[in-house]
Write an enzyme that holds these catalytic residues in place. Structure first.
Site, PDB file in Angstrom:
ATOM      1  CE1 TYR A 114     -66.278  43.156 -18.273  1.00 25.36           C
ATOM      2  CE2 TYR A 114     -68.180  43.073 -19.744  1.00 25.36           C
ATOM      3  CZ  TYR A 114     -67.032  43.708 -19.299  1.00 25.36           C
ATOM      4  OH  TYR A 114     -66.638  44.876 -19.880  1.00 25.36           O
ATOM      5  CE1 TYR A 153     -70.667  44.207 -22.990  1.00 23.79           C
ATOM      6  CE2 TYR A 153     -68.301  43.808 -23.101  1.00 23.79           C
ATOM      7  CZ  TYR A 153     -69.387  44.549 -22.631  1.00 23.79           C
ATOM      8  OH  TYR A 153     -69.168  45.624 -21.810  1.00 23.79           O
ATOM      9  NE  ARG A 163     -69.891  49.476 -25.163  1.00 20.40           N
ATOM     10  CZ  ARG A 163     -68.947  49.905 -24.318  1.00 20.40           C
ATOM     11  NH1 ARG A 163     -68.929  49.447 -23.084  1.00 20.40           N
ATOM     12  NH2 ARG A 163     -68.052  50.812 -24.676  1.00 20.40           N
ATOM     13  CG  HIS A 166     -64.916  47.986 -23.546  1.00 20.63           C
ATOM     14  ND1 HIS A 166     -65.868  47.292 -24.255  1.00 20.63           N
ATOM     15  CD2 HIS A 166     -65.295  47.907 -22.239  1.00 20.63           C
ATOM     16  CE1 HIS A 166     -66.770  46.819 -23.422  1.00 20.63           C
ATOM     17  NE2 HIS A 166     -66.447  47.170 -22.193  1.00 20.63           N
ATOM     18  CG  HIS A 168     -64.789  48.523 -17.913  1.00 20.08           C
ATOM     19  ND1 HIS A 168     -65.837  49.420 -17.983  1.00 20.08           N
ATOM     20  CD2 HIS A 168     -65.186  47.445 -18.625  1.00 20.08           C
ATOM     21  CE1 HIS A 168     -66.812  48.892 -18.709  1.00 20.08           C
ATOM     22  NE2 HIS A 168     -66.447  47.692 -19.113  1.00 20.08           N
TER      23      HIS A 168
HETATM   24 FE   LIG Z   1     -67.515  46.428 -20.524  1.00 19.55          FE
END
Ligand SMILES: [Fe+2]
Length: 246
Positions: A114, A153, A163, A166, A168
């Site tokens: 991110y 990640y 994770r 995905h 959000h």
């Molecule tokens: Fe996330």
């Protein structure tokens, strides 16, 4: 606003705080460690629903541009990764399209990183990818984004925690009480079984979080498409996200 006459009250379709059984995850879920810090320890207060709660949000359309829905054209060059189209419809509990509603997304880049100061995963940032987009649904309740497929990640929730890929999502429906924050997953991800965020949702509702590969909406020689319809309330409601992050 308790002085409304019965006739006047009948003109309003008041949204309720309906929480159907078997759909949403518990606010505190021990395997999802950080929920222990934010799950309320007291029963929630019921906030009276007045005119503001049942008639908003009203979003200025001029603030959202078509360019906001393409996460691959926000910088000088194209981001690295698998370009994808993510599309679907937003529906209310009666299956009616929800037009003009704000759909916002955020995601990791193709390497699983991110663009955020708290993300220190040693994967590369992409100078051509911010990872945020938004659009308003059209008169049929459709939304459409162009982006890159996010990477998996690690997130330190437990040993070797990763994770699944995905995106959000945040959506506003017809009223402030119809905000949904959730996550969209990709089909057949091998990381589902060890992900407590995915597993915190009751098994019967997990499928609702998974998009399907949609060859009809794929654009040949350009991008695969995934379709994901979102139901804001009722028996087909999407599961909401109990946490803020990850
Ligand atoms: Fe996330």
């Amino acid at each position: 606003m308790t002085t409304r006459t019965p006739a006047a009250a009948a003109r309003f379709a008041l949204p309720s705080y309906e929480r159907p059984e078997g759909v949403n995850p518990p606010l505190g879920y021990p395997d999802y460690r950080s929920t222990a810090l934010r799950a309320p320890r007291q029963p929630p207060l019921v906030v009276p629903q007045r005119l503001t709660e049942v008639t908003g949000p009203l979003l200025g359309e001029e603030r959202v541009t078509a360019a906001d829905a393409d996460l691959t054209t926000q910088h000088a060059g194209e981001p690295i990764g698998e370009r994808i189209i993510v599309t679907g419809r937003v529906l209310d509990s009666d299956g009616r399209a929800v037009p003009g509603t704000l759909v916002e997304i955020w995601q990791a880049n193709a390497a699983g990183r991110y663009r955020h100061q708290t993300d220190q995963h040693p994967a590369p940032l992409d100078p051509n990818f911010t990872g945020a987009g938004r659009c308003l649904t059209d008169p049929q309740g459709r939304y459409r984004f162009v982006t890159v497929k996010p990477g998996a990640y690690p997130w330190q929730n437990h040993h070797n925690a990763w994770r699944p890929q995905h995106i959000h999502f945040s959506l506003f429906g017809r009223a402030f009480t119809q905000r949904l924050v959730t996550q969209m997953f990709f089909p057949s991800d091998p990381l589902f079984s060890q992900d407590p965020i995915f597993s915190s949702v009751p098994e019967a509702a997990r499928e609702r979080m998974i998009a399907r590969l949609d060859l009809d909406r794929t654009e040949p020689e350009w991008a695969l498409a995934y379709t994901w319809d979102i139901v804001l309330r009722g028996h087909g409601a999407a599961a909401f996200d109990a946490g803020e992050g990850a």
